[in-house]
Design an enzyme around this catalytic site. Structure first.
Site, mmCIF file in Angstrom:
data_model
loop_
_atom_site.group_PDB
_atom_site.id
_atom_site.type_symbol
_atom_site.label_atom_id
_atom_site.label_comp_id
_atom_site.label_asym_id
_atom_site.label_seq_id
_atom_site.Cartn_x
_atom_site.Cartn_y
_atom_site.Cartn_z
ATOM 1 N N ARG A 102 16.164 75.731 -17.009
ATOM 2 C CA ARG A 102 16.462 74.288 -17.016
ATOM 3 C C ARG A 102 16.770 73.894 -15.577
ATOM 4 N NH1 ARG A 102 20.256 70.615 -20.866
ATOM 5 N NH2 ARG A 102 18.388 70.905 -22.127
ATOM 6 N N HIS A 129 10.542 67.851 -21.613
ATOM 7 C CA HIS A 129 11.478 68.635 -22.433
ATOM 8 C C HIS A 129 10.707 69.147 -23.657
ATOM 9 C CE1 HIS A 129 15.111 70.196 -23.853
ATOM 10 N NE2 HIS A 129 15.844 69.121 -24.012
ATOM 11 N N GLN A 132 12.499 70.411 -26.924
ATOM 12 C CA GLN A 132 13.100 69.319 -27.696
ATOM 13 C C GLN A 132 12.068 68.649 -28.588
ATOM 14 O OE1 GLN A 132 16.436 68.155 -27.772
ATOM 15 N NE2 GLN A 132 15.534 67.225 -29.577
ATOM 16 N N ASP A 219 16.892 57.964 -26.189
ATOM 17 C CA ASP A 219 17.578 59.000 -25.400
ATOM 18 C C ASP A 219 18.539 58.285 -24.456
ATOM 19 O OD1 ASP A 219 18.281 61.396 -24.153
ATOM 20 O OD2 ASP A 219 16.479 61.488 -22.900
ATOM 21 N N CYS A 259 17.758 63.110 -29.111
ATOM 22 C CA CYS A 259 17.857 64.529 -28.731
ATOM 23 C C CYS A 259 19.304 64.958 -28.491
ATOM 24 C CB CYS A 259 16.999 64.804 -27.502
ATOM 25 S SG CYS A 259 17.598 64.018 -26.004
ATOM 26 N N ARG A 287 16.201 72.833 -33.150
ATOM 27 C CA ARG A 287 16.012 73.467 -31.840
ATOM 28 C C ARG A 287 16.059 74.987 -32.003
ATOM 29 N NH1 ARG A 287 17.282 70.767 -27.126
ATOM 30 N NH2 ARG A 287 16.392 72.617 -26.170
HETATM 31 N N1 NVA Z 1 16.979 62.807 -20.668
HETATM 32 C C1 NVA Z 1 18.155 63.625 -20.801
HETATM 33 C C2 NVA Z 1 17.979 64.638 -21.870
HETATM 34 C C3 NVA Z 1 19.188 65.503 -22.118
HETATM 35 C C4 NVA Z 1 18.962 66.540 -23.154
HETATM 36 C C5 NVA Z 1 18.471 64.275 -19.474
HETATM 37 O O1 NVA Z 1 17.548 64.745 -18.802
HETATM 38 O O2 NVA Z 1 19.648 64.318 -19.094
HETATM 39 N N1 CP Z 2 19.019 67.938 -26.304
HETATM 40 C C1 CP Z 2 19.368 68.875 -25.399
HETATM 41 O O1 CP Z 2 18.538 69.470 -24.714
HETATM 42 O O2 CP Z 2 20.691 69.103 -25.355
HETATM 43 P P1 CP Z 2 21.476 69.954 -24.260
HETATM 44 O O3 CP Z 2 21.391 69.185 -22.958
HETATM 45 O O4 CP Z 2 22.878 70.019 -24.781
HETATM 46 O O5 CP Z 2 20.851 71.309 -24.123
#
Ligand code: NVA
Ligand code: CP
Length: 301
Positions: A102, A129, A132, A219, A259, A287
């Site tokens: 990540r 993502h 997700q 989101d 998500c 997930r």
């Molecule tokens: N769009 C959000 C998703 C978090 C799971 C982010 O990138 O922070």
């Molecule tokens: N939805 C998601 O990816 O959650 P986290 O940021 O908690 O991993």
């Protein structure tokens, strides 16, 4: 499947195979049927951003598959002090069986995969993502019985989740609409590809996008890494809330997906969130199951 870097790399059949395997693993999990297919295997999980769901679901998933997972904070690795990605990828390939990353830049994940001799899974970048959205598709199919021809509508920031939903939804045979304000649009590469496939509408009008939708997705308006511009983003996005009025435009049996983490009073009202909490927490649970399917596809085939 060698890696999971972005959904654009997968065929429709590969996506459906992952969802089918996810369903099977979920059934086995619920019925206490053990499936230690990854005994002796180790997943390394590099996190350069915060996480609740991704971290815990991958770690628990590996344990349920008989393997183990190592949490690696990018801040504590030499990569955080400038060791090249190419070297980190080659070293970790000698110890691990699979890597989940990540981070911010999609290019970093792609470069990791180019130098790695083991599978690399994208656990979220600024661009996409994929894990997700595989869970989202699994959840929609579970609740609606199919994906083909359903209308999926995404409202809000044209971010990583939006990009993957557009690609994943269209590859799964859905009609996709997205309502995002100017300057918060999904990636042009994604929208141009989607337009070429047909069955895609990009607008700045929420009600047009949500009209008769079977699934409404949203989101956070401020993604990780965008905190410095949060006031500007909140101002631009305030017309894009999922609320009662918006839900009236959608099909009366429409599902709502998020998500998580969710910010009530911003992208979604507390009322709509709670009315659809069953679907949203199924989505979070899935997930676990769908990522186990991804791990098996990467490590066993
Ligand atoms: N769009 C959000 C998703 C978090 C799971 C982010 O990138 O922070
Ligand atoms: N939805 C998601 O990816 O959650 P986290 O940021 O908690 O991993």
């Amino acid at each position: 499947m060698k890696h999971l870097l972005k959904l654009m790399d997968l065929t429709t059949d590969e996506i459906v195979d992952i969802l089918d395997l996810g369903d099977r693993l979920k059934y086995e999990n619920k019925n206490a049927i053990t499936h230690h297919h990854l005994e002796g295997k180790t997943l390394g999980m590099i996190f350069n951003k915060a996480s609740t769901r991704t971290r815990v679901s991958f770690e628990v998933g590996m344990a349920q598959l008989g393997g183990r997972a190592l949490f690696l904070s990018a801040n504590d690795l030499q990569i955080g002090r400038g060791e090249p990605v190419e070297d980190t990828a080659r070293v970790l390939s000698r110890y691990l069986d699979c890597i989940m990353i990540r981070t911010y830049d999609q290019q970093e994940v792609e470069q990791f995969a180019a130098y790695s001799s083991i599978p690399v899974i994208n656990g979220l970048t600024d661009s996409c993502h994929p894990c997700q959205v595989l869970a989202d598709l699994m959840t929609i199919r579970e609740h609606k019985g199919c994906l083909q021809k359903l209308k999926l509508c995404y409202l809000g920031s044209g971010n990583n989740v939006a990009n993957s939903l557009i690609v994943g939804g269209i590859k799964a045979g859905m009609k996709v609409s997205a309502a995002c304000p100017p300057y918060c649009q999904p990636d042009r590469e994604v929208t141009q590809w989607a337009e070429r496939q047909g069955n895609f509408v990009l607008t700045d009008n929420c009600y047009e996008a949500a009209q008769d939708a079977d699934v409404i997705c949203t989101d956070t308006w401020v993604s990780m890494g965008q905190e410095r511009n949060s006031d500007e983003l909140l101002e631009k996005l305030k017309q894009y809330q999922v609320n009662d009025k918006l839900m009236e435009a959608a099909d009366k049996n429409a599902m709502v997906l998020h998500c998580l983490p969710a910010y009530r009073g911003r992208e979604i009202t507390a009322k709509v969130f709670e009315e659809h909490a069953g679907e949203i927490f199924d989505e979070a649970e899935n997930r676990l199951h769908v990522q186990k399917a991804v791990l098996l596809k990467c490590l066993k085939s």
